[in-house]
Design a protein around this motif. Structure first.
Motif, PDB file in Angstrom:
ATOM      1  N   PHE A 143      62.507  13.749  31.081  1.00 34.54           N
ATOM      2  CA  PHE A 143      62.075  14.651  30.015  1.00 34.54           C
ATOM      3  C   PHE A 143      62.593  14.159  28.675  1.00 34.54           C
ATOM      4  CE2 PHE A 143      62.195  17.123  33.902  1.00 34.54           C
ATOM      5  CZ  PHE A 143      60.897  17.600  33.927  1.00 34.54           C
ATOM      6  N   GLY A 144      61.718  14.152  27.678  1.00 37.29           N
ATOM      7  CA  GLY A 144      62.101  13.640  26.367  1.00 37.29           C
ATOM      8  C   GLY A 144      61.837  14.647  25.264  1.00 37.29           C
ATOM      9  N   PRO A 145      61.722  14.123  24.027  1.00 33.61           N
ATOM     10  CA  PRO A 145      61.531  15.021  22.887  1.00 33.61           C
ATOM     11  C   PRO A 145      60.216  15.807  22.926  1.00 33.61           C
ATOM     12  CG  PRO A 145      61.338  12.729  22.210  1.00 33.61           C
ATOM     13  CD  PRO A 145      61.850  12.720  23.614  1.00 33.61           C
ATOM     14  N   THR A 146      59.213  15.300  23.639  1.00 36.58           N
ATOM     15  CA  THR A 146      58.011  16.101  23.875  1.00 36.58           C
ATOM     16  C   THR A 146      57.705  16.029  25.364  1.00 36.58           C
ATOM     17  OG1 THR A 146      56.420  14.289  23.639  1.00 36.58           O
ATOM     18  CG2 THR A 146      57.058  15.425  21.613  1.00 36.58           C
ATOM     19  N   LEU A 147      56.834  16.925  25.835  1.00 35.28           N
ATOM     20  CA  LEU A 147      56.555  16.991  27.276  1.00 35.28           C
ATOM     21  C   LEU A 147      56.031  15.676  27.829  1.00 35.28           C
ATOM     22  CD1 LEU A 147      54.896  20.490  27.807  1.00 35.28           C
ATOM     23  CD2 LEU A 147      57.237  19.784  28.285  1.00 35.28           C
ATOM     24  N   CYS A 148      55.369  14.887  26.980  1.00 33.49           N
ATOM     25  CA  CYS A 148      54.723  13.682  27.513  1.00 33.49           C
ATOM     26  C   CYS A 148      55.624  12.449  27.481  1.00 33.49           C
ATOM     27  CB  CYS A 148      53.406  13.431  26.782  1.00 33.49           C
ATOM     28  SG  CYS A 148      53.499  13.618  25.008  1.00 33.49           S
TER      29      CYS A 148
ATOM     30  N   LEU B  35      72.329  25.421  26.017  1.00 34.31           N
ATOM     31  CA  LEU B  35      73.504  25.647  26.870  1.00 34.31           C
ATOM     32  C   LEU B  35      73.688  24.583  27.945  1.00 34.31           C
ATOM     33  CD1 LEU B  35      73.099  29.455  27.736  1.00 34.31           C
ATOM     34  CD2 LEU B  35      74.460  28.467  25.904  1.00 34.31           C
ATOM     35  N   GLY B  36      72.759  23.656  28.064  1.00 30.49           N
ATOM     36  CA  GLY B  36      72.818  22.677  29.152  1.00 30.49           C
ATOM     37  C   GLY B  36      74.143  21.926  29.165  1.00 30.49           C
ATOM     38  N   PRO B  37      74.602  21.561  30.359  1.00 31.44           N
ATOM     39  CA  PRO B  37      75.887  20.847  30.449  1.00 31.44           C
ATOM     40  C   PRO B  37      75.834  19.442  29.824  1.00 31.44           C
ATOM     41  CG  PRO B  37      74.831  20.990  32.606  1.00 31.44           C
ATOM     42  CD  PRO B  37      74.032  21.819  31.678  1.00 31.44           C
ATOM     43  N   LEU B  38      74.642  18.878  29.733  1.00 23.84           N
ATOM     44  CA  LEU B  38      74.429  17.588  29.058  1.00 23.84           C
ATOM     45  C   LEU B  38      73.199  17.792  28.190  1.00 23.84           C
ATOM     46  CD1 LEU B  38      74.207  15.291  32.204  1.00 23.84           C
ATOM     47  CD2 LEU B  38      76.182  15.417  30.677  1.00 23.84           C
ATOM     48  N   VAL B  39      73.084  17.032  27.129  1.00 27.04           N
ATOM     49  CA  VAL B  39      71.912  17.231  26.275  1.00 27.04           C
ATOM     50  C   VAL B  39      70.622  16.940  27.043  1.00 27.04           C
ATOM     51  CG1 VAL B  39      71.882  14.923  25.214  1.00 27.04           C
ATOM     52  CG2 VAL B  39      70.956  16.871  23.974  1.00 27.04           C
ATOM     53  N   ALA B  44      65.732  18.895  29.719  1.00 26.94           N
ATOM     54  CA  ALA B  44      64.982  18.984  30.977  1.00 26.94           C
ATOM     55  C   ALA B  44      64.623  20.438  31.291  1.00 26.94           C
ATOM     56  CB  ALA B  44      65.785  18.380  32.126  1.00 26.94           C
ATOM     57  N   PHE B  45      65.606  21.323  31.244  1.00 29.06           N
ATOM     58  CA  PHE B  45      65.333  22.731  31.555  1.00 29.06           C
ATOM     59  C   PHE B  45      64.346  23.325  30.543  1.00 29.06           C
ATOM     60  CE2 PHE B  45      67.710  24.644  35.089  1.00 29.06           C
ATOM     61  CZ  PHE B  45      68.442  23.549  35.513  1.00 29.06           C
ATOM     62  N   TYR B 138      57.279  15.909  38.220  1.00 28.89           N
ATOM     63  CA  TYR B 138      58.453  15.618  37.396  1.00 28.89           C
ATOM     64  C   TYR B 138      59.535  16.690  37.560  1.00 28.89           C
ATOM     65  CZ  TYR B 138      55.992  11.779  35.171  1.00 28.89           C
ATOM     66  OH  TYR B 138      55.346  10.596  34.949  1.00 28.89           O
ATOM     67  N   HIS B 139      59.125  17.898  37.882  1.00 27.66           N
ATOM     68  CA  HIS B 139      60.118  18.958  38.090  1.00 27.66           C
ATOM     69  C   HIS B 139      60.888  18.721  39.391  1.00 27.66           C
ATOM     70  CE1 HIS B 139      57.352  21.921  35.632  1.00 27.66           C
ATOM     71  NE2 HIS B 139      57.524  20.755  35.040  1.00 27.66           N
ATOM     72  N   THR B 140      60.158  18.353  40.444  1.00 29.60           N
ATOM     73  CA  THR B 140      60.848  18.111  41.714  1.00 29.60           C
ATOM     74  C   THR B 140      61.695  16.852  41.612  1.00 29.60           C
ATOM     75  OG1 THR B 140      58.845  17.039  42.538  1.00 29.60           O
ATOM     76  CG2 THR B 140      59.208  19.282  43.243  1.00 29.60           C
TER      77      THR B 140
END
Lengths: 168, 256
Positions: A143-148, B35-39, B44-45, B138-140
């Motif tokens: 995951f980056g600065p945008t969804l893509c 609040l994520g433990p890492l940026v 990601a969340f 990508y979530h899994t």
């Protein structure tokens, strides 16, 4: 009655005009080259219908892009413009044109690799570095600065870089 | 296709369950923003939240086309009893291990659900399902990576992940609370049913948990937490809904 047009607008005119509409977050690629314009139709009364599809379902730029597309086409003086979004032709990164791939590179992004309809998530592991071309790279996060985009690190030239991630 | 009244009720109930799960877990994921433990985890969340809320929105739009209110009204103005989401998604975010394990268990079920729906007879939903599969991959991937890493990292991380699994597992079984319309949906070729979904889910998560050296609770002790699908919720949902709809309700007619 309408006075707006003397010359009929063609599909080609519209696609050419839409070259001016760029992805608001990647200004080096047009919506056409990104592959999200999935239908263009002009009827005999010069009424234009454009269909778009989102890159990601949660893409926040979609509404903005719809408006940008509409405004650009209005400059061609059609009788009217209707822009709708649907999933009839789902977007995949294979729909990015060769020119679009160049645009992504120009923005410093590693382009997505072509896939055969099903993305194997492993191909994210050894993405080619857009700076030095090495495949000795590490995926830092999908995951980056945008969804893509995903984020990577090149073990050869020691640069961090982003990839426009492959989607099927 | 034209559906009779019973079929329409079954379809709407089914769509609400799917979309409500996504909206609620999406909102919970968004609570990690900042609040994520890492940026990277923060991002990601937040990204997963954005995906899931966007996905929910398009399913609400199908409901709208079937005569329900528009997506915003559906999302922001219903009370808890109208939500069909399972309990797993409504719990507060807790510690990172809890939220991560919840995502792991939920994302796999969701991925399989959309794989099963790729050739559903409800064509509007099929189109979305085929689209969502690629996104949820990508979530899994995200959850699998961290579950495996933390499961094996050290004694503390292992213990925390095992505890999180024990705490979330019965809740996760609540995802598969069988619909009273299961037979109807199957007959229409819309969905094969929660029983098959649960079997496939167990098959999917088992090897990953094994690789993480984590143990699924013994089958004899399973106590699925049901009720959410029928509108019975924990005390956590209502306050979350109040907060989630706060801005919308300030001016429901505002143009965004």
């Amino acid at each position: 009655m309408r006075f707006s047009t003397l010359i009929n607008i063609t599909k080609e005119d519209i696609l050419e005009a839409l070259q001016d509409v760029k992805d608001p977050e990647i200004p080096t690629i047009s919506v056409v080259d990104l592959g999200i314009i999935t239908g263009v139709d002009v009827n005999e009364d010069n009424f234009v219908k454009v269909t778009m599809t989102p890159t990601f379902s949660g893409c926040p730029a979609l509404k903005i892009m719809e408006n940008m597309v509409k405004e650009r086409i209005e400059l061609l003086n059609p009788a009217g413009v209707e822009v709708t979004t649907n999933f009839d032709t789902p977007w995949s990164t294979n729909m990015i044109s060769p020119k679009g791939i160049e645009g992504l590179k120009k923005h410093g992004l590693a382009p997505p690799e072509k896939h055969n309809g099903l993305v194997q998530i492993e191909i994210l592991e050894k993405v080619k570095c857009p700076h030095c071309g090495s495949r000795n790279t590490t995926l830092k996060t999908p995951f980056g600065p945008t969804l893509c985009r995903s984020m990577h690190y090149c073990n050869e030239c020691l640069n961090a870089f982003e990839q426009f991630k492959p989607v099927d | 296709m034209n559906y009779n009244e019973t079929q329409l009720i079954a379809i709407k109930d089914f769509l609400y369950k799917i979309a409500d799960d996504q909206l609620i877990i999406g909102h919970r994921n968004s609570e990690w923003t900042g609040l994520g433990p890492l940026v990277e985890e923060d991002i990601a969340f937040s990204s997963i939240a954005q995906d899931k809320i966007g996905q929910a929105q398009h399913i609400y739009e199908i409901l709208h086309s079937l005569g329900e209110a528009d997506a915003d009204t559906i999302a922001f103005t219903r009370s808890a009893a109208d939500f069909k989401s399972c309990h797993l998604v409504e719990y507060p975010i807790g510690e990172y291990d809890f939220s991560l394990m919840r995502n792991f268990l939920f994302n796999h079920a969701e991925k399989i659900r959309f794989e099963m729906l790729a050739d559903t007879s409800l064509e509007q939903l099929g189109k979305l399902a085929r689209k969502y599969r690629g996104e949820i991959k990508y979530h899994t991937m995200h959850a699998d990576t961290w579950v495996k890493q933390l499961g094996r990292a050290n004694e503390e991380s292992h213990a925390r992940m095992q505890t999180a699994l024990n705490e979330t597992f019965n809740l996760a079984l609540g995802i598969f609370e069988e619909s009273e319309y299961a037979g109807e949906l199957k007959k229409m070729g819309i969905f094969e049913g929660e029983v098959i979904l649960q079997q496939k889910w167990i098959e999917a998560i088992t090897p990953i948990l094994e690789a993480a050296t984590l143990v699924i609770p013994d089958k004899n002790t399973w106590q699925p937490v049901y009720g959410g699908r029928k509108g019975y919720h924990t005390e956590y949902l209502e306050p979350m809904l109040v907060e989630m709809g706060e801005v919308f309700r300030l001016d429901p007619k505002a143009e965004w």
